[in-house]
Scaffold this motif. Sequence first.
Motif, PDB file in Angstrom:
ATOM      1  N   LEU A  25      62.960 -13.511   3.147  1.00 12.84           N
ATOM      2  CA  LEU A  25      62.174 -14.218   2.133  1.00 12.84           C
ATOM      3  C   LEU A  25      62.766 -14.022   0.751  1.00 12.84           C
ATOM      4  N   VAL A  26      63.146 -12.793   0.423  1.00 14.43           N
ATOM      5  CA  VAL A  26      63.723 -12.515  -0.899  1.00 14.43           C
ATOM      6  C   VAL A  26      65.036 -13.273  -1.076  1.00 14.43           C
ATOM      7  N   VAL A  27      65.887 -13.226  -0.052  1.00 13.45           N
ATOM      8  CA  VAL A  27      67.176 -13.922  -0.139  1.00 13.45           C
ATOM      9  C   VAL A  27      66.962 -15.424  -0.259  1.00 13.45           C
ATOM     10  N   THR A  28      66.001 -15.968   0.475  1.00 13.60           N
ATOM     11  CA  THR A  28      65.735 -17.407   0.412  1.00 13.60           C
ATOM     12  C   THR A  28      65.262 -17.817  -0.973  1.00 13.60           C
ATOM     13  N   ILE A  29      64.349 -17.056  -1.555  1.00 12.94           N
ATOM     14  CA  ILE A  29      63.841 -17.386  -2.893  1.00 12.94           C
ATOM     15  C   ILE A  29      64.961 -17.299  -3.917  1.00 12.94           C
ATOM     16  N   ARG A  30      65.771 -16.258  -3.841  1.00 17.11           N
ATOM     17  CA  ARG A  30      66.887 -16.143  -4.777  1.00 17.11           C
ATOM     18  C   ARG A  30      67.896 -17.264  -4.572  1.00 17.11           C
TER      19      ARG A  30
ATOM     20  N   PRO B 140      53.180 -13.180  11.362  1.00 21.66           N
ATOM     21  CA  PRO B 140      54.061 -13.483  12.497  1.00 21.66           C
ATOM     22  C   PRO B 140      55.241 -14.372  12.131  1.00 21.66           C
ATOM     23  N   LEU B 141      55.040 -15.310  11.201  1.00 24.04           N
ATOM     24  CA  LEU B 141      56.155 -16.150  10.762  1.00 24.04           C
ATOM     25  C   LEU B 141      57.271 -15.295  10.174  1.00 24.04           C
ATOM     26  N   LEU B 142      56.915 -14.377   9.291  1.00 26.26           N
ATOM     27  CA  LEU B 142      57.916 -13.492   8.694  1.00 26.26           C
ATOM     28  C   LEU B 142      58.566 -12.604   9.753  1.00 26.26           C
ATOM     29  N   THR B 143      57.755 -12.076  10.653  1.00 26.04           N
ATOM     30  CA  THR B 143      58.274 -11.147  11.660  1.00 26.04           C
ATOM     31  C   THR B 143      59.237 -11.837  12.616  1.00 26.04           C
ATOM     32  N   ILE B 144      58.857 -13.010  13.085  1.00 30.22           N
ATOM     33  CA  ILE B 144      59.699 -13.720  14.046  1.00 30.22           C
ATOM     34  C   ILE B 144      60.985 -14.194  13.391  1.00 30.22           C
TER      35      ILE B 144
ATOM     36  N   SER C 212      53.290  -2.024  15.788  1.00 31.36           N
ATOM     37  CA  SER C 212      54.299  -1.352  16.587  1.00 31.36           C
ATOM     38  C   SER C 212      55.611  -1.308  15.820  1.00 31.36           C
ATOM     39  N   LEU C 213      56.535  -0.508  16.319  1.00 33.99           N
ATOM     40  CA  LEU C 213      57.801  -0.321  15.628  1.00 33.99           C
ATOM     41  C   LEU C 213      58.564  -1.632  15.500  1.00 33.99           C
ATOM     42  N   GLU C 214      58.554  -2.457  16.559  1.00 32.75           N
ATOM     43  CA  GLU C 214      59.285  -3.718  16.469  1.00 32.75           C
ATOM     44  C   GLU C 214      58.699  -4.639  15.407  1.00 32.75           C
ATOM     45  N   ILE C 215      57.376  -4.642  15.259  1.00 30.42           N
ATOM     46  CA  ILE C 215      56.759  -5.470  14.225  1.00 30.42           C
ATOM     47  C   ILE C 215      57.146  -4.962  12.842  1.00 30.42           C
ATOM     48  N   VAL C 216      57.134  -3.645  12.664  1.00 30.05           N
ATOM     49  CA  VAL C 216      57.516  -3.072  11.366  1.00 30.05           C
ATOM     50  C   VAL C 216      58.968  -3.425  11.029  1.00 30.05           C
ATOM     51  N   VAL C 217      59.869  -3.212  11.992  1.00 34.15           N
ATOM     52  CA  VAL C 217      61.294  -3.451  11.753  1.00 34.15           C
ATOM     53  C   VAL C 217      61.561  -4.919  11.456  1.00 34.15           C
ATOM     54  N   PHE C 218      61.080  -5.804  12.318  1.00 30.46           N
ATOM     55  CA  PHE C 218      61.380  -7.223  12.134  1.00 30.46           C
ATOM     56  C   PHE C 218      60.638  -7.813  10.937  1.00 30.46           C
ATOM     57  N   ARG C 219      59.493  -7.227  10.592  1.00 27.28           N
ATOM     58  CA  ARG C 219      58.803  -7.705   9.391  1.00 27.28           C
ATOM     59  C   ARG C 219      59.583  -7.330   8.141  1.00 27.28           C
ATOM     60  N   LEU C 220      60.195  -6.159   8.132  1.00 29.39           N
ATOM     61  CA  LEU C 220      61.061  -5.794   7.006  1.00 29.39           C
ATOM     62  C   LEU C 220      62.254  -6.741   6.925  1.00 29.39           C
ATOM     63  N   PHE C 221      62.829  -7.079   8.085  1.00 27.02           N
ATOM     64  CA  PHE C 221      63.902  -8.073   8.093  1.00 27.02           C
ATOM     65  C   PHE C 221      63.404  -9.390   7.492  1.00 27.02           C
ATOM     66  N   GLY C 222      62.186  -9.796   7.887  1.00 24.94           N
ATOM     67  CA  GLY C 222      61.631 -11.049   7.393  1.00 24.94           C
ATOM     68  C   GLY C 222      61.395 -11.036   5.894  1.00 24.94           C
ATOM     69  N   LEU C 223      60.938  -9.902   5.370  1.00 27.62           N
ATOM     70  CA  LEU C 223      60.752  -9.809   3.918  1.00 27.62           C
ATOM     71  C   LEU C 223      62.083  -9.926   3.188  1.00 27.62           C
ATOM     72  N   LEU C 224      63.128  -9.330   3.751  1.00 29.41           N
ATOM     73  CA  LEU C 224      64.455  -9.478   3.160  1.00 29.41           C
ATOM     74  C   LEU C 224      64.903 -10.934   3.206  1.00 29.41           C
TER      75      LEU C 224
END
Length: 562
Positions: free
Chosen positions: A334-339, A252-256, A320-332
């Motif tokens: 995370l990657v940008v933050t680490i870089r 949920p942290l990543l998704t939100i 659900s679709l919103e969880i999938v979409v926003f979780r992908l946003f969250g993973l991006l």
Amino acid sequence: MSFLRTLFLKRPYSLVVAALLFALLNVPKPLLIDDTAYAYYARQIARDPLHPYDFDILWYQWPDRANEVLAPPGLPYWWAIAIRLFGEEPIVWKLWLFPYCLLFVVALDALFRRFCRGLETPLLWMTVFSPTFLPSLNLMLDVPALSLALGGIALFFRASARDSFVLAILAGLLAGLGMETKYTAFMAPAVVLLYASLFCRLHLGLVAAGVAGLFFYGCEAGIAVGHGESHFLLNLKQQSGRLSDKFGLVWPLLTIVGGVAPAVTLLGMAGLGARGRTVALTAGAMALGVLAVALFDGGLTLNGGNWVEDLFGEAKVFLSLEIVVFRLFGLLTLVVTIRGLCRLLGTEQYWLSPFWRVDLFLALWLLGEIVAYFPMTPFPAVRRVMGVIVVGTLLAGRLASRTCLSPQRRRLVQRVAFGGVLLGFGFYTVDMFDAFASKDAAEAAAEAIRERDPDARIWYVGHWGFQFYAERAGMEPVVPDRSVLYEGDWLVKPEWRLNQQMIRVNAADAEEWLTLDVPPGPPLRTVQCFYGGYAPLERHEGHRACVTIYRVTQPFVAATLR
């Protein structure tokens, strides 16, 4: 044109304009979620300032002592002044929050000027009017508490620069008041001590943190004397949860964060040197993702079903679709933050540069906000990640302030900020529809019944904003297992999506008279996902709100639905 540029881009005019606009946009929005509960506390304090919890409140299934429902007294005391001066005027109550709005804007400006010099104005507007904060103000505790916490932190930075004990004491008072406004502000003295340790100002840090702690202790001791127990300690005892449940808050942290902070992600990409075309394409993909959430109803499927294993437990959850979409946003994100952190902290001979303490402080502050999210989160919600969003924006903005030096790159940052503001207004618009839906449903039900029976006694079930407007319309709350409804009375019951007391209504006791629907509006909603869910935005179908009106045909006790 020059006047507008001065008004919106030049300090201090831009600060006042941003704070005033932030407050004014909050004025027309009806009460929506927990602000209804805080209204009861403010009224009690207006009647008896020395006993803020000396009453019963019906906020869950049955009435509780007010001290047992989590509501720190900071904001209700300020709110009570408005009630004493102006009475039951929600519009005035909203305007009464302007000092918090101004402090929020001034504190953010101070932080951005300190860490992201040259980009402070676009970052300020992008943050204040972001999806995280613009819909969140209302009469809730979160933004006022954060404004006090950030104000205390920013003031401590100035105290450190001047080696001033007076400013350190004032910073501690602001932090302590923030802690008594909402307990998430406990991060403020921790951040102060972190900064003091890194910058050799530990004597000032101990003073500020000590003052904050003493202020908090004094307030809670006063509550304990008046009510038998500290409000903080009483509610701390009521908190429960297993360690495995806290691990389940990772997704949920990543998704939100992914759902409310696309602009921060794009800002980080700009700071990492991504081309304008790449940033634009990423923004377009994100926009298409949000559009897909609005238009399509779907989710992941596995073996012909729509259930998948949760990574952190045996429970199976529907993605659900919103969880999938926003979780992908969250993973991006995370990657940008680490870089971005690697770029800030990983350069050769970095520890010989004059920036290492500042960058390390921001990195540790972000880590602290992430760690604090888990014990302070009983359930996921956007308000749980406010601190993460602020510090993430500071880090992304700091990187961009170093790398986006040309006019072309600065314009890219401005476009990202403008896009973030547009997204914030999109969330605000959806949230406004949901807020008016609860208000309109309650008022329409009362009006329909009064037209049929002017002297009717009307009962209702329901919480949040519906509860506030139902009572303003003259309805009485049903207390399960206690309230007796007599023949000729009326009962108003909202649909399941609105939190409410669960009671059993038998056909023999009451007949369904009328169903009222509020028109649908946009195909998205924030209630209740934004305030307590796994994604900040969800697809919405059908009516915006619905209430069923019953006419009581024989006396009955409104029994709990078991």
